[in-house]
Motif scaffolding. Structure first.
Motif, PDB file in Angstrom:
ATOM      1  N   VAL A 282     -32.428 -13.976   2.284  1.00  0.00           N
ATOM      2  CA  VAL A 282     -31.055 -14.374   2.616  1.00  0.00           C
ATOM      3  C   VAL A 282     -30.805 -14.124   4.101  1.00  0.00           C
ATOM      4  O   VAL A 282     -30.249 -14.966   4.815  1.00  0.00           O
ATOM      5  CB  VAL A 282     -30.029 -13.600   1.748  1.00  0.00           C
ATOM      6  CG1 VAL A 282     -28.601 -14.011   2.115  1.00  0.00           C
ATOM      7  CG2 VAL A 282     -30.293 -13.822   0.275  1.00  0.00           C
ATOM      8  N   TYR A 283     -31.245 -12.947   4.587  1.00  0.00           N
ATOM      9  CA  TYR A 283     -31.077 -12.622   6.007  1.00  0.00           C
ATOM     10  C   TYR A 283     -31.885 -13.561   6.902  1.00  0.00           C
ATOM     11  O   TYR A 283     -31.413 -13.997   7.949  1.00  0.00           O
ATOM     12  CB  TYR A 283     -31.530 -11.179   6.268  1.00  0.00           C
ATOM     13  CG  TYR A 283     -30.414 -10.181   6.191  1.00  0.00           C
ATOM     14  CD1 TYR A 283     -29.450 -10.110   7.186  1.00  0.00           C
ATOM     15  CD2 TYR A 283     -30.320  -9.306   5.114  1.00  0.00           C
ATOM     16  CE1 TYR A 283     -28.412  -9.192   7.118  1.00  0.00           C
ATOM     17  CE2 TYR A 283     -29.298  -8.376   5.038  1.00  0.00           C
ATOM     18  CZ  TYR A 283     -28.342  -8.333   6.048  1.00  0.00           C
ATOM     19  OH  TYR A 283     -27.313  -7.433   5.982  1.00  0.00           O
TER      20      TYR A 283
ATOM     21  N   GLY B  61     -33.783  -4.910  -4.525  1.00  0.00           N
ATOM     22  CA  GLY B  61     -32.608  -5.227  -3.704  1.00  0.00           C
ATOM     23  C   GLY B  61     -33.016  -5.750  -2.335  1.00  0.00           C
ATOM     24  O   GLY B  61     -32.538  -6.792  -1.873  1.00  0.00           O
ATOM     25  N   SER B  62     -33.927  -5.028  -1.674  1.00  0.00           N
ATOM     26  CA  SER B  62     -34.341  -5.468  -0.334  1.00  0.00           C
ATOM     27  C   SER B  62     -35.138  -6.776  -0.412  1.00  0.00           C
ATOM     28  O   SER B  62     -35.016  -7.640   0.457  1.00  0.00           O
ATOM     29  CB  SER B  62     -35.157  -4.375   0.369  1.00  0.00           C
ATOM     30  OG  SER B  62     -36.295  -4.055  -0.384  1.00  0.00           O
TER      31      SER B  62
ATOM     32  N   LEU C 108     -32.559  -9.621  -0.781  1.00  0.00           N
ATOM     33  CA  LEU C 108     -31.711  -9.860   0.401  1.00  0.00           C
ATOM     34  C   LEU C 108     -32.507 -10.326   1.626  1.00  0.00           C
ATOM     35  O   LEU C 108     -31.969 -10.978   2.512  1.00  0.00           O
ATOM     36  CB  LEU C 108     -30.938  -8.582   0.745  1.00  0.00           C
ATOM     37  CG  LEU C 108     -29.822  -8.223  -0.235  1.00  0.00           C
ATOM     38  CD1 LEU C 108     -29.206  -6.886   0.143  1.00  0.00           C
ATOM     39  CD2 LEU C 108     -28.745  -9.309  -0.239  1.00  0.00           C
TER      40      LEU C 108
ATOM     41  N   ILE D 112     -29.168  -0.660   3.147  1.00  0.00           N
ATOM     42  CA  ILE D 112     -28.995  -1.077   1.745  1.00  0.00           C
ATOM     43  C   ILE D 112     -30.083  -0.448   0.868  1.00  0.00           C
ATOM     44  O   ILE D 112     -29.825   0.059  -0.232  1.00  0.00           O
ATOM     45  CB  ILE D 112     -29.017  -2.622   1.638  1.00  0.00           C
ATOM     46  CG1 ILE D 112     -27.764  -3.205   2.301  1.00  0.00           C
ATOM     47  CG2 ILE D 112     -29.111  -3.070   0.187  1.00  0.00           C
ATOM     48  CD1 ILE D 112     -27.859  -4.690   2.607  1.00  0.00           C
TER      49      ILE D 112
ATOM     50  N   LEU E  85     -30.773  -3.910   6.238  1.00  0.00           N
ATOM     51  CA  LEU E  85     -31.643  -3.866   5.061  1.00  0.00           C
ATOM     52  C   LEU E  85     -32.110  -2.446   4.761  1.00  0.00           C
ATOM     53  O   LEU E  85     -32.199  -2.043   3.595  1.00  0.00           O
ATOM     54  CB  LEU E  85     -32.863  -4.788   5.266  1.00  0.00           C
ATOM     55  CG  LEU E  85     -32.602  -6.257   4.933  1.00  0.00           C
ATOM     56  CD1 LEU E  85     -33.750  -7.135   5.411  1.00  0.00           C
ATOM     57  CD2 LEU E  85     -32.400  -6.441   3.428  1.00  0.00           C
TER      58      LEU E  85
ATOM     59  N   THR F 108     -23.190  -9.026   9.387  1.00  0.00           N
ATOM     60  CA  THR F 108     -23.538  -7.593   9.309  1.00  0.00           C
ATOM     61  C   THR F 108     -24.464  -7.155  10.453  1.00  0.00           C
ATOM     62  O   THR F 108     -24.825  -5.985  10.541  1.00  0.00           O
ATOM     63  CB  THR F 108     -24.244  -7.277   7.978  1.00  0.00           C
ATOM     64  OG1 THR F 108     -25.440  -8.049   7.901  1.00  0.00           O
ATOM     65  CG2 THR F 108     -23.370  -7.570   6.790  1.00  0.00           C
TER      66      THR F 108
ATOM     67  N   LEU G   4     -25.281 -13.636   5.905  1.00  0.00           N
ATOM     68  CA  LEU G   4     -25.077 -12.201   6.145  1.00  0.00           C
ATOM     69  C   LEU G   4     -25.160 -11.844   7.635  1.00  0.00           C
ATOM     70  O   LEU G   4     -25.242 -10.665   7.979  1.00  0.00           O
ATOM     71  CB  LEU G   4     -26.128 -11.393   5.357  1.00  0.00           C
ATOM     72  CG  LEU G   4     -25.989 -11.457   3.830  1.00  0.00           C
ATOM     73  CD1 LEU G   4     -27.156 -10.752   3.146  1.00  0.00           C
ATOM     74  CD2 LEU G   4     -24.679 -10.820   3.379  1.00  0.00           C
TER      75      LEU G   4
END
Lengths: 492, 74
Positions: free
Chosen positions: A433-434, A426-427, A430, A457, A454, A443, A440
């Protein structure tokens, strides 16, 4: 570059090669001896191999340049987290990892996490992520070395020559001496940048009329640099406290050094004196940058050149050579650790589970992989891909996201391999993407960095998926019965 | 650790310059240096009183004890 400075540089490189050669003669041909110095590092070797590995050119060039622009707040911004959270993580993650490493023979994070949840998938994902984050970090270090050498020698050592020189010398002593060689060279390099850094601070202050006169000069011209009000926000201040110190214990090249300790007593010594040495290394760098804002005005476009220019302007040429050697010591002590660790990761976690070879062959392959990784990294550094610095920045965030999984492995019996995989993947998904898209950004409340959402999450995935799946009971017992034995027997 | 973190994120001293010790250490520097020294003291206490000492010989003894102990799967 003057003759004096050239002679000092040559002398420094010769000492490194000599230490590498003597370590080669005392290293036995077993993987544990070559990659972990037989888990026998004493207090001095352990402390300096951990400390020098973690100090890079950023301390001298980056911190000095940023202090020139942002002032004394730079110490709290970049150094205090290193002085506080980094040694705390050495205890929280390092001690228990050392215990299971010593008890079951593990060397790397992928091995420990894979065995903790009895999952080859976890081991492979951790291996892939640590390689993905470490190789760009290695390349950026080589780019830093080449850039620094070119800047400080005024072009006498052009960028490609500087990169090649640093990589060639580091590869020779690392592949010859293994962990023992890099530990000894790290003692020399660590002492070098500690002592030379302090000496340069004292001599520069004298040349500027004393510490009071130099600081009053800044107070008269740039009073904003003496508080943090105009240059830092509480959000970025808190985020930065987490990102760098959390990442350090997940650096595979720092982690394996903790695993090399002969005893817990030496881990304790390292943790206790680490904050003091951070203060002695970073505070002089911050003040040199601060005084530079008064003594060398109009450097705003060339911040990385503040440190070398302060030396060249105010100190004799021989001391400029020592300053250059100190910068190289900081850079090379990180490059050697990364080269050796990547070789260890590739062979131990990637090849060994599938191939059976005698001990001597593993060491021979270890040396070859060190040379191959060095060559590959040098080529990448010479190409100088434009995105490499962006990749290195996100690598730090990626390392920090490994830490909740490492803590769960060592402290939370109910955690599962599925929870760990969900958190790791997951991290990892993402993270780009960050860092490379704006999708994102909403956020990032209060100017925080991506590390904050992160981490949230990662922890939510780890806990949520673990609670919904079944833990591996045998693997859990192997780890926690050992911890229980230690804490029950040794409870204070 | 939470107290140290709170002392580090000291938004109440964001604009503080004084006391300016010995005319070359502004508040931000000596406060942060003091916190760093406090870290060393805290880690000394942790090492001395909370962190168990283990040497390899003791680990070997634990290993021998564990061999006779039932596991969760048994």
């Amino acid at each position: 570059m003057t003759t004096d400075a050239g002679f000092i540089l040559l002398l420094y490189l010769t000492v490194l090669l000599t230490l590498g050669y003597y370590s080669y003669r005392s290293t036995r041909a077993t993987p544990e001896d070559y990659f972990l110095a037989g888990r026998s590092l004493g207090p001095v070797l352990l402390f300096f191999s951990v400390f020098a590995t973690n100090i890079t050119a950023f301390t001298f060039l980056g911190v000095t340049g940023q202090s020139y622009q942002l002032g004394v707040g730079m110490y709290g911004f970049v150094a205090f987290g290193t002085a506080f959270l980094t040694p705390a993580m050495f205890y929280i993650v390092g001690f228990r990892s050392w215990l299971v490493g010593k008890r079951y023979g593990y060397m790397t994070q992928a091995e420990i996490l894979g065995n903790r949840w009895d999952s080859r998938a976890v081991s492979l994902v951790v291996l892939a992520l640590t390689l993905l984050y470490t190789i760009p970090y290695l390349v950026t270090s080589i780019i830093g070395a080449g850039t620094a050498l070119e800047a400080i020698t005024g072009g006498a050592l052009p960028y490609p020559v500087g990169c090649t020189l640093v990589v060639a010398v580091t590869t020779i002593y690392t592949s010859l001496g293994g962990m023992r060689g890099t530990a000894w060279t790290n003692v020399f390099q660590g002492l070098m940048f500690l002592i030379v850094g302090l000496a340069i601070f004292v001599l520069l202050s004298q040349e500027l009329g004393g510490v009071v006169a130099a600081t009053e000069g800044v107070l008269a011209t740039r009073p904003d640099l003496l508080t943090k009000a105009d240059h830092f926000t509480p959000g970025s201040w808190f985020s930065y406290l987490l990102i760098s110190p959390l990442a350090v214990v997940a650096f595979p090249h720092v982690f394996v050094r903790l695993m090399s300790s002969r005893s817990t007593r030496f881990l304790k010594t390292t943790v206790t004196i680490y904050p003091l040495t951070v203060l002695l290394t970073f505070a002089p760098a911050v003040y040199i940058g601060l005084w530079g804002s008064w003594a060398l005005p109009d450097m705003s476009g060339r911040l990385d050149a503040v440190f070398p220019l302060m030396l060249a302007t105010y100190l004799p040429a021989s001391l400029t050579g020592l300053g250059l050697a100190a910068i190289l010591a900081a850079i090379m002590s990180s490059i050697d650790a990364m080269l050796l660790t990547i070789s260890n990761l590739v062979l131990r976690d990637g090849v060994e589970p599938r191939v059976s070879l005698p001990s001597q062959e593993w060491v021979k392959w270890g040396r070859l992989v060190v040379a191959a990784v060095a060559l590959l990294s040098l080529i990448m550094a010479l190409i100088r891909p434009g995105t490499i610095f962006a990749i290195a920045t996100f690598a730090f965030t990626g390392y920090a996201c490994l830490v909740p999984v490492m803590i769960a492995a060592l402290y939370w019996r109910r955690s599962t391999s599925q929870g760990a995989l969900a958190a790791l993947l997951g991290s990892a998904v993402l993270l780009p993407v960050y860092h490379f898209t704006p999708y994102l950004d909403w956020t990032l409340w209060g100017n925080t960095l991506p590390i904050i959402p992160l981490l949230v999450i990662t922890i939510v995935l780890l806990v949520g998926v673990s609670c919904a799946t079944r833990p591996a009971t045998h693997a859990t017992h192997r780890f926690f019965s050992l911890f229980d034995s230690i804490y029950q027997k040794k409870a204070p | 650790m939470l107290i140290m973190t709170a002392l580090h994120v000291d938004f109440w001293t964001w604009q503080t310059l004084h006391p300016f010790l010995w005319q070359w250490l502004p508040f931000e520097v000596w406060y942060r240096a003091l916190l760093t020294l406090l870290c060393t003291a805290l880690f000394w206490v942790l090492s001395r009183y909370l962190w168990p000492d283990v040497d390899p010989v003791e680990l070997k003894l634990i290993e021998q004890e564990e061999e006779g102990r039932p596991t969760f799967d048994d």
